[in-house]
Motif scaffolding. Structure first.
Motif, PDB file in Angstrom:
ATOM      1  N   ASN A 101      36.996  34.848  42.924  1.00 39.39           N
ATOM      2  CA  ASN A 101      38.648  34.710  43.562  1.00 39.39           C
ATOM      3  C   ASN A 101      39.339  34.279  44.330  1.00 39.39           C
ATOM      4  N   GLY A 102      39.670  33.060  43.960  1.00 44.85           N
ATOM      5  CA  GLY A 102      40.046  31.922  45.135  1.00 44.85           C
ATOM      6  C   GLY A 102      38.860  31.258  45.516  1.00 44.85           C
ATOM      7  N   SER A 103      39.034  29.828  45.399  1.00 49.14           N
ATOM      8  CA  SER A 103      38.671  28.960  45.456  1.00 49.14           C
ATOM      9  C   SER A 103      37.770  29.354  47.009  1.00 49.14           C
ATOM     10  N   ASN A 104      38.573  30.227  47.646  1.00 50.23           N
ATOM     11  CA  ASN A 104      38.158  30.505  49.605  1.00 50.23           C
ATOM     12  C   ASN A 104      36.659  31.636  48.960  1.00 50.23           C
ATOM     13  N   GLU A 105      36.081  32.238  47.155  1.00 49.28           N
ATOM     14  CA  GLU A 105      35.253  32.952  47.159  1.00 49.28           C
ATOM     15  C   GLU A 105      34.217  32.205  46.573  1.00 49.28           C
ATOM     16  N   VAL A 106      34.758  31.239  45.847  1.00 42.34           N
ATOM     17  CA  VAL A 106      33.902  30.348  45.169  1.00 42.34           C
ATOM     18  C   VAL A 106      33.078  29.560  46.711  1.00 42.34           C
ATOM     19  N   MET A 107      33.905  28.791  47.467  1.00 41.27           N
ATOM     20  CA  MET A 107      33.302  27.961  48.273  1.00 41.27           C
ATOM     21  C   MET A 107      31.806  29.045  49.014  1.00 41.27           C
ATOM     22  N   LEU A 108      32.678  30.735  49.501  1.00 44.72           N
ATOM     23  CA  LEU A 108      31.708  31.049  49.952  1.00 44.72           C
ATOM     24  C   LEU A 108      30.701  31.504  49.516  1.00 44.72           C
ATOM     25  N   HIS A 109      30.223  31.506  48.240  1.00 41.64           N
ATOM     26  CA  HIS A 109      29.616  31.712  46.729  1.00 41.64           C
ATOM     27  C   HIS A 109      28.326  30.628  47.618  1.00 41.64           C
ATOM     28  N   VAL A 110      28.878  29.433  47.388  1.00 41.10           N
ATOM     29  CA  VAL A 110      28.595  28.166  47.298  1.00 41.10           C
ATOM     30  C   VAL A 110      27.626  28.193  48.759  1.00 41.10           C
ATOM     31  N   LEU A 111      28.327  28.147  49.596  1.00 45.03           N
ATOM     32  CA  LEU A 111      28.006  28.600  50.900  1.00 45.03           C
ATOM     33  C   LEU A 111      26.363  29.690  50.966  1.00 45.03           C
ATOM     34  N   LEU A 112      26.989  30.566  50.165  1.00 44.68           N
ATOM     35  CA  LEU A 112      25.561  31.467  50.340  1.00 44.68           C
ATOM     36  C   LEU A 112      24.454  31.323  49.619  1.00 44.68           C
ATOM     37  N   ALA A 113      24.890  30.321  48.622  1.00 45.14           N
ATOM     38  CA  ALA A 113      23.470  29.826  47.641  1.00 45.14           C
ATOM     39  C   ALA A 113      22.962  29.206  48.394  1.00 45.14           C
ATOM     40  N   PHE A 114      23.454  28.102  48.792  1.00 42.67           N
ATOM     41  CA  PHE A 114      22.820  26.576  49.663  1.00 42.67           C
ATOM     42  C   PHE A 114      22.721  26.451  50.876  1.00 42.67           C
ATOM     43  N   ALA A 115      23.492  26.987  51.629  1.00 41.84           N
ATOM     44  CA  ALA A 115      23.476  26.968  52.905  1.00 41.84           C
ATOM     45  C   ALA A 115      23.017  28.138  53.902  1.00 41.84           C
ATOM     46  N   GLY A 116      23.101  28.480  54.250  1.00 45.08           N
ATOM     47  CA  GLY A 116      22.591  30.284  55.597  1.00 45.08           C
ATOM     48  C   GLY A 116      21.516  29.790  56.948  1.00 45.08           C
ATOM     49  N   PRO A 117      21.061  30.786  57.307  1.00 41.76           N
ATOM     50  CA  PRO A 117      20.396  30.169  58.321  1.00 41.76           C
ATOM     51  C   PRO A 117      19.138  28.969  58.409  1.00 41.76           C
ATOM     52  N   GLU A 118      19.254  28.432  59.604  1.00 42.18           N
ATOM     53  CA  GLU A 118      19.250  26.857  59.483  1.00 42.18           C
ATOM     54  C   GLU A 118      19.421  26.131  58.978  1.00 42.18           C
ATOM     55  N   ARG A 119      20.418  26.212  57.776  1.00 44.32           N
ATOM     56  CA  ARG A 119      20.528  25.040  57.434  1.00 44.32           C
ATOM     57  C   ARG A 119      22.187  24.550  57.477  1.00 44.32           C
ATOM     58  N   ARG A 120      22.390  23.677  57.169  1.00 43.34           N
ATOM     59  CA  ARG A 120      23.531  22.899  57.637  1.00 43.34           C
ATOM     60  C   ARG A 120      24.755  22.679  56.765  1.00 43.34           C
ATOM     61  N   VAL A 121      25.676  22.695  57.660  1.00 42.69           N
ATOM     62  CA  VAL A 121      27.014  22.373  56.749  1.00 42.69           C
ATOM     63  C   VAL A 121      28.149  21.221  57.498  1.00 42.69           C
ATOM     64  N   LEU A 122      28.171  20.165  56.277  1.00 45.27           N
ATOM     65  CA  LEU A 122      28.925  18.830  57.222  1.00 45.27           C
ATOM     66  C   LEU A 122      30.178  18.691  56.419  1.00 45.27           C
ATOM     67  N   SER A 123      31.439  18.519  56.641  1.00 42.57           N
ATOM     68  CA  SER A 123      32.798  18.935  56.772  1.00 42.57           C
ATOM     69  C   SER A 123      33.217  17.473  57.629  1.00 42.57           C
ATOM     70  N   PHE A 124      34.623  16.906  57.192  1.00 42.84           N
ATOM     71  CA  PHE A 124      35.402  15.785  57.929  1.00 42.84           C
ATOM     72  C   PHE A 124      36.154  16.254  58.332  1.00 42.84           C
TER      73      PHE A 124
END
Ligand SMILES: Cc1ncc(COP(=O)(O)O)c(C=O)c1O
Length: 375
Positions: A101-124
């Motif tokens: 439901n929107g690329s917002n939800e797609v991106m949330l799925h990505v972070l749920l799967a690959f980020a999370g506690p003690e994991r790091r997300v980087l953007s510019f």
């Protein structure tokens, strides 16, 4: 406070009285103001609605889907994902496509799967303002590295930032929101070469890029941990339909299936989106006109003596103002809603119809003539 406590008058509790996660206390729901004003140029929508013919076909498809409303929708949305693969081309197949439901939800799925506690997300930065919220909501660490002054990404600085932060997820917007800057494929390769986790290129505005701008889809065969996300909300004139998607290796998509809610995409959404995709040329018919409107707008803003960021999207970032809020408010007072976002002193305006562009220009001239201070 005891979790059973209620407000003093015994009515429903206030937010302060609820046992909210501490990091959410004081936070506001994300969203640009939705105001009823004559000229809305604040959320980068396509200002042209679909044709009556497409509207009727969507209505018929939704009515047909309504006949099975008592049943859950097709959980894996294979038909829709097949259509999206066909739209993207590049030899992609349904198992390489994810939709939500929107690329917002797609991106949330990505972070749920690959980020999370003690994991790091980087953007510019400057970058899309929702990303830190996805990081917060998934309990991930949010890290940023700056873009250059012209909002391009310095590949050496990016390589160094990735080496230092060791992100589990890198999010890169291209063309970037809020600046409009497209990132070249060599820079993306440099980042993919050193990223220890997954890399997502958010191409929400790709269809508006100038002719010849390559898509990161070209890199997919070389990088199995790369994903390219898109949306039907912008060029496709389907923002209310809520349909975002990404392309990646089948295993990447499998990972997203683990974290999605069951039946996350309603049968009505799937039906409507498939009709829109079947009419892609028509849905995208105004893209050339909007690209031209963006270029004309950038030229006009420059002629007013303002700084303008080079844009490959359907909006333009311009400035700089000593008090950008005052300019934003003065435009709103004249019935023109734009977006107060991006680095301090800048404002963002979406490309609109000729009459919307005219209204924006007239309002801005009036505001500039009121001797607004430039930074
Ligand atoms: C860079 C970027 N990514 C994603 C989105 C979200 O789009 P969607 O409507 O598909 O959730 C937006 C919307 O403004 C955006 O600017």
């Amino acid at each position: 406070m005891n979790s059973r406590a209620v407000s003093k008058d015994g009515a429903s509790p206030t937010l302060d009285e609820l046992p909210l996660r501490p990091e959410l206390v004081g936070q506001k729901p994300y969203g640009a103001p939705q105001l009823d004003v004559p000229v809305c140029l604040n959320v980068n929508e396509n200002p042209y609605p679909p044709s009556e013919q497409v509207i009727n076909k969507i209505a018929a498809a939704v009515a047909e889907a309504g006949r099975s409303m008592n049943r859950y929708p097709e959980r894996d949305a294979i038909g829709l994902r097949t259509d999206l693969a066909g739209y993207l081309g590049h030899g992609l197949t349904a198992d390489q496509i994810w939709a939500a439901n929107g690329s917002n939800e797609v991106m949330l799925h990505v972070l749920l799967a690959f980020a999370g506690p003690e994991r790091r997300v980087l953007s510019f930065t400057p970058t899309y303002s929702m990303y830190p919220e996805y990081a917060r909501d998934t309990h991930s660490e949010w890290h940023t590295a700056p873009r250059r002054d012209d909002f391009t990404i310095d590949p050496n600085a990016a390589r160094a930032a990735v080496g230092q932060i060791r992100p589990d997820v890198v999010l890169i917007t291209s063309p970037n929101n809020p600046t409009g800057t497209a990132v070249n494929l060599d820079t993306l390769r440099t980042i993919c070469d050193v990223a220890p986790g997954v890399v997502v290129i958010d191409e929400a505005y790709y269809e508006f890029a100038r002719a010849g701008t390559p898509s990161a889809l070209e890199l997919l065969p070389d990088y199995p941990r790369l994903a390219v996300s898109r949306t039907m909300s912008k060029a496709f004139a389907f923002a209310a339909g809520r349909l975002g998607y990404l392309a990646a290796a089948p295993a990447f998509v499998e990972a997203l299936r683990i974290v999605r809610l069951p039946y996350h995409l309603s049968a009505l959404t799937q039906a409507a989106a498939r009709v829109a995709l079947a009419h892609a040329p028509e849905m995208l018919a105004k893209v050339d006109q909007l690209r031209q409107a963006r270029d004309d707008l950038a030229e006009w803003l420059t002629a007013q003596g303002l700084l303008v960021a080079e844009s490959d999207a359907n909006f333009v970032l311009f400035g700089r103002f000593a008090d950008r809020h005052a300019v934003w408010q003065a435009l709103l007072d004249r019935g023109v809603l734009i977006r107060e976002t991006g680095p301090e002193g800048w404002l963002r305006v979406s490309a609109g119809t000729p009459s919307e562009m005219q209204a924006f220009k007239e309002a801005l001239v009036a505001v500039l003539n009121s001797r607004v201070e430039r930074a």
